[in-house]
Write a protein that holds these residues in place. Structure first.
Motif, PDB file in Angstrom:
ATOM      1  N   VAL A   1       2.637   1.610  -3.779  1.00  0.00           N
ATOM      2  CA  VAL A   1       1.135   2.044  -4.020  1.00  0.00           C
ATOM      3  C   VAL A   1       1.346   3.983  -4.304  1.00  0.00           C
ATOM      4  CG1 VAL A   1      -1.024   2.283  -4.756  1.00  0.00           C
ATOM      5  CG2 VAL A   1       0.010   0.211  -4.679  1.00  0.00           C
ATOM      6  N   ILE A   2       1.397   3.945  -3.076  1.00  0.00           N
ATOM      7  CA  ILE A   2       1.132   4.835  -2.499  1.00  0.00           C
ATOM      8  C   ILE A   2       2.213   6.683  -4.097  1.00  0.00           C
ATOM      9  CG2 ILE A   2       1.058   7.322  -1.211  1.00  0.00           C
ATOM     10  CD1 ILE A   2      -0.951   5.555   0.978  1.00  0.00           C
TER      11      ILE A   2
ATOM     12  N   THR B   1      -7.091   5.776   1.083  1.00  0.00           N
ATOM     13  CA  THR B   1      -6.014   4.509   1.137  1.00  0.00           C
ATOM     14  C   THR B   1      -5.099   3.586   2.331  1.00  0.00           C
ATOM     15  OG1 THR B   1      -5.524   4.511  -0.995  1.00  0.00           O
ATOM     16  CG2 THR B   1      -3.367   3.439  -0.652  1.00  0.00           C
TER      17      THR B   1
ATOM     18  N   LEU C   1      -5.889   0.710   4.998  1.00  0.00           N
ATOM     19  CA  LEU C   1      -4.872   0.411   5.527  1.00  0.00           C
ATOM     20  C   LEU C   1      -4.454  -0.183   6.709  1.00  0.00           C
ATOM     21  CD1 LEU C   1      -1.939   1.339   3.006  1.00  0.00           C
ATOM     22  CD2 LEU C   1      -3.058  -0.943   3.357  1.00  0.00           C
TER      23      LEU C   1
ATOM     24  N   PHE D   1      -7.274  10.451  -2.226  1.00  0.00           N
ATOM     25  CA  PHE D   1      -6.569   8.540  -2.755  1.00  0.00           C
ATOM     26  C   PHE D   1      -5.431   8.575  -1.042  1.00  0.00           C
ATOM     27  CE2 PHE D   1      -2.460   6.764  -4.170  1.00  0.00           C
ATOM     28  CZ  PHE D   1      -3.005   5.542  -4.507  1.00  0.00           C
ATOM     29  N   PRO D   2      -4.858   9.804  -1.018  1.00  0.00           N
ATOM     30  CA  PRO D   2      -4.150   9.124   0.343  1.00  0.00           C
ATOM     31  C   PRO D   2      -4.509   8.593   1.653  1.00  0.00           C
ATOM     32  CG  PRO D   2      -3.164  10.797  -0.323  1.00  0.00           C
ATOM     33  CD  PRO D   2      -4.270  11.209  -1.391  1.00  0.00           C
TER      34      PRO D   2
ATOM     35  N   GLY E   1       0.547  -0.790  -0.239  1.00  0.00           N
ATOM     36  CA  GLY E   1      -0.222   0.155   0.271  1.00  0.00           C
ATOM     37  C   GLY E   1       0.836   1.257  -0.034  1.00  0.00           C
TER      38      GLY E   1
END
Length: 340
Positions: free
Chosen positions: A61-62, A99, A103, A95-96, A58
């Motif tokens: 990806v970020i 995500t 997580l 997005f962050p 994860g």
């Protein structure tokens, strides 16, 4: 030899002793195999490994997404980068946040799983960290209240949850068996709890994971996972007192051990030795290593440890006994090695 030369010689001996201890400890660790969080042997260790891989993926990806946006912003012309406000809000905030929240929720779920015993009554083991060894206690599960003391090794039944209650007697230590579970700090005056589940029989190396002084690297221990019936047999054997010496040399070793005053710091059940400052030696011959993983458990290593503990592991609380004669030293080592 003048005083300055004497101090220099003393320092050289200390460095030689430290180098010898480090080399022996490394060889011993290599023989047993290094601890590894990438080879889980229990469900908690597997859950931690899965969590680690997912968090790394994860985060990766970020990172790649942000770096791609940054690269595009640097290379592209301003007129080819429309809707910058939407990019900032979507890529920099939404997005962050989405995500990282996903997580975090997954991490909380794994953390709850690590403390779950599945409705099974866990075996309780108490571990206290000292500079630089581990005292391990098995409280009696019945009504007698008897506590079995051992050192630098935990033996647990396969498949059964084990509640390890940890604390420290001097400074902060950290209990870590990466193949079976996560880390847990050991804090003086405070108890923490950790659930371990060993599903595959074998011997797994643990290590203090918090710097605790000069010999921190030489503060290892073993966790032995046994099938339930073998664990019960081991527990019954450990509760028995030390066997009577079966020969004149071992009897002489026991007598020399008591005569030298070793019983003021160590307990050997079945003898007058009842000290509590150091490890219980009732069944020391059955342990895989000496001095918290520093030396192999052989009569020669035992004799070397007794005679020169401060050269092998400087600043530990076991004094050296160079005053013992060779015959007494060898007899003590042979007797201790027979205590299994």
């Amino acid at each position: 030899m003048d005083r300055r030369s004497g101090r220099s010689e003393g320092r050289r001996r200390s460095w030689r002793g430290a180098a010898l201890a480090g080399g022996i400890g490394l060889l011993a660790a290599c023989e047993r195999g290094p601890q590894s969080a990438l080879h889980p042997a229990g469900r908690n260790a597997e859950a931690i490994l899965d969590l680690t891989l997912i968090l790394v993926a994860g985060g990766g990806v970020i990172f790649l997404f942000v770096m791609a946006l940054a690269g595009y912003a640097v290379i592209a012309r301003p007129e080819r980068f429309p809707g910058s406000r939407a990019w900032i809000i979507g890529g920099g905030l939404v997005f962050p946040i989405v995500t990282l929240t996903a997580l975090q929720v997954y991490e909380f779920a794994v953390a709850r799983q690590l403390s779950d015993t599945g409705g099974v009554e866990p075996l309780r083991i108490e571990v206290t960290g000292y500079m630089w060894w581990w005292e391990v206690r098995y409280p009696d599960q019945g009504e007698g209240g008897e506590v079995l003391r051992t050192a630098n090794r935990l033996v647990i039944p396969a498949g059964r949850p084990v509640e390890v209650v940890v604390t420290a007697a001097d400074v902060i230590h950290s209990f870590w068996v990466p193949s079976l579970g996560g880390k847990m700090d050991m804090i003086p005056g405070h108890e923490n709890r950790l659930i371990l589940v060993g599903e595959r029989p074998g011997t797994y190396r643990g290590q203090c994971a918090e710097y605790c002084g000069a010999q921190h690297a030489l503060m290892a221990f073993d966790v032995v996972v046994e099938p339930p019936e073998r664990f019960e047999a081991w527990l019954a054997a450990e509760r028995r007192p030390a066997a009577e010496p079966d020969g004149p040399q071992r009897a002489a070793g026991r007598d020399a051990f008591l005569r030298a005053g070793c019983g003021s710091c160590h307990t050997v059940r079945g003898t007058p030795a009842n000290g509590a400052a150091g490890p219980d030696l009732t069944h020391v011959g059955g342990r895989g290593a000496l001095a918290a993983g520093t030396l192999p458990n052989t009569p020669e290593a035992l004799a070397g440890w007794i005679a020169g503990a401060q050269h092998i592991k400087p600043e530990n609380r076991m004094p050296s006994f160079p005053i013992l004669g060779g015959d007494d030293l060898h007899a003590i080592a042979v007797w201790l090695e027979s205590l299994k």
